[in-house]
Design an enzyme around this catalytic site. Structure first.
Site, PDB file in Angstrom:
ATOM      1  N   HIS A   1      -7.388  -5.265  -1.828  1.00 52.75           N
ATOM      2  CA  HIS A   1      -6.220  -4.522  -1.381  1.00 52.75           C
ATOM      3  C   HIS A   1      -5.580  -5.124  -0.135  1.00 52.75           C
ATOM      4  O   HIS A   1      -4.363  -5.017   0.049  1.00 52.75           O
ATOM      5  CB  HIS A   1      -6.614  -3.065  -1.110  1.00 52.75           C
TER       6      HIS A   1
ATOM      7  N   SER B   1       0.838  -1.196   0.000  1.00 51.80           N
ATOM      8  CA  SER B   1       0.000   0.000   0.000  1.00 51.80           C
ATOM      9  C   SER B   1       0.877   1.252   0.000  1.00 51.80           C
ATOM     10  O   SER B   1       1.675   1.450  -0.912  1.00 51.80           O
ATOM     11  CB  SER B   1      -0.961  -0.039   1.195  1.00 51.80           C
TER      12      SER B   1
ATOM     13  N   GLU C   1     -19.596   5.135  -2.707  1.00 52.07           N
ATOM     14  CA  GLU C   1     -18.427   5.852  -2.210  1.00 52.07           C
ATOM     15  C   GLU C   1     -17.154   5.033  -2.382  1.00 52.07           C
ATOM     16  O   GLU C   1     -16.120   5.548  -2.832  1.00 52.07           O
ATOM     17  CB  GLU C   1     -18.631   6.206  -0.742  1.00 52.07           C
TER      18      GLU C   1
END
Length: 305
Positions: free
Chosen positions: A284, A167, A243
């Site tokens: 992720h 990340s 979102e």
């Protein structure tokens, strides 16, 4: 707070550093110690040593970021894969995890300081209280404070050092590979947050600011579900789903990695050995677990020391 964590350890002699056992596994010996940067910022360092006797040339070293959150996982995967190197293709290595004192999981305040060269334009950070831009000092800490301790205390193989980040840590690894390729022989960036400052990242390549003088190995990975919420994540309100979808679309994780791969292959064809993985059905978070064995086999190939 960050300022409250400052300690006057920047002048601590190396021979006074105290090493302690750190929840050792059955097969690998794990140690920990605290050390400060030149500016007095404290770090907690974890070291995992292979169960095998060191070869004459020493062990390769894997430096990893966010160790408070991820060191145990990396240590267990390494132990599993190096029981039989000939079968798994992974050479035993020393792991050096870089973390922060009094931290469980991720220390968001410290990592946003250490891993970035400046702020981002991403709207998610409009109201943040984090401090950014400590990347240069963090690199100096790794090179001038941490590496000498590891080099002097453990049987390492010179010139065979890899750095791994996920990340925002992956963003740091990418920038390091493009600007200071001489520091490590391997770079592993898992889901790197190139969106933090894509102009800066691709500007390094366009200017060829620091082309590698010696070959490096560069591993990139991302999950197939990094451009939209995975099926198991679509359990919230429609507004929340929208979102999260917009956030992923705005950050263009996979597009950025594809572009980075293409640029590196065309710009550094002779000095960068690149491998890019897109692993389906991972997001992720889970991509770290799924890609770690592949990354270790790529940067620590057994029988090629």
């Amino acid at each position: 707070m960050l300022k409250e964590q400052l300690r006057s350890l920047n002048s601590t002699p190396e021979d006074t550093i105290e090493f302690e056992a750190a929840e050792p596994t059955r097969q690998r010996r794990c140690l920990r110690f605290e050390i400060a940067s030149q500016a007095g910022l404290p770090y907690e360092i974890f070291v995992s040593l292979p169960r095998q006797a060191p070869p004459p040339e020493g062990f390769p070293v894997l430096y990893m970021l966010d160790a408070n959150a991820d060191f145990t996982l990396a240590d267990q995967v390494m132990e599993r894969l190096t029981r039989r190197p000939a079968a798994t293709g992974v050479e035993p290595a020393i792991i050096v995890g870089i973390g922060y004192p009094q931290t469980e999981g991720y220390n968001q305040e410290r990592r946003h300081l250490d891993l970035t060269s400046g702020p981002t334009d991403d709207a998610f950070y409009e109201d943040t209280t984090y401090t950014f831009g400590g990347q240069h000092a963090f690199i100096a800490f790794i090179c001038d404070r941490l590496k000498p301790v590891i080099r002097n205390r453990f049987p390492i193989r010179e010139g065979h050092e890899t750095i791994l980040g996920h990340s925002l840590g992956g963003y740091f690894v990418v920038e390091l590979a493009l600007t200071r390729p001489e520091l490590f022989s391997g770079y592993v960036a898992i889901s790197p947050s190139i969106w933090w400052n894509p102009d800066r990242i691709f500007g390094h390549i366009a200017s060829r600011s620091a082309p590698p003088e010696k070959p490096i190995r560069f591993f990139l990975a991302a999950g197939g579900w990094e451009t939209e919420p995975a099926p198991w994540q679509r359990q919230d309100t429609p507004e929340r789903n929208l979102e999260q979808t917009n956030l992923r679309l705005r950050r263009r994780m996979n597009d950025n990695i594809d572009r980075l791969s293409e640029c590196c292959r065309s710009t550094y064809p002779e000095t960068v050995t690149l491998r890019t993985e897109r692993i389906a059905d991972e997001d992720h978070s889970s991509i770290y677990v799924a890609s770690l064995p592949r990354a270790l086999r790529f940067v620590l190939p057994a029988g090629q020391g």
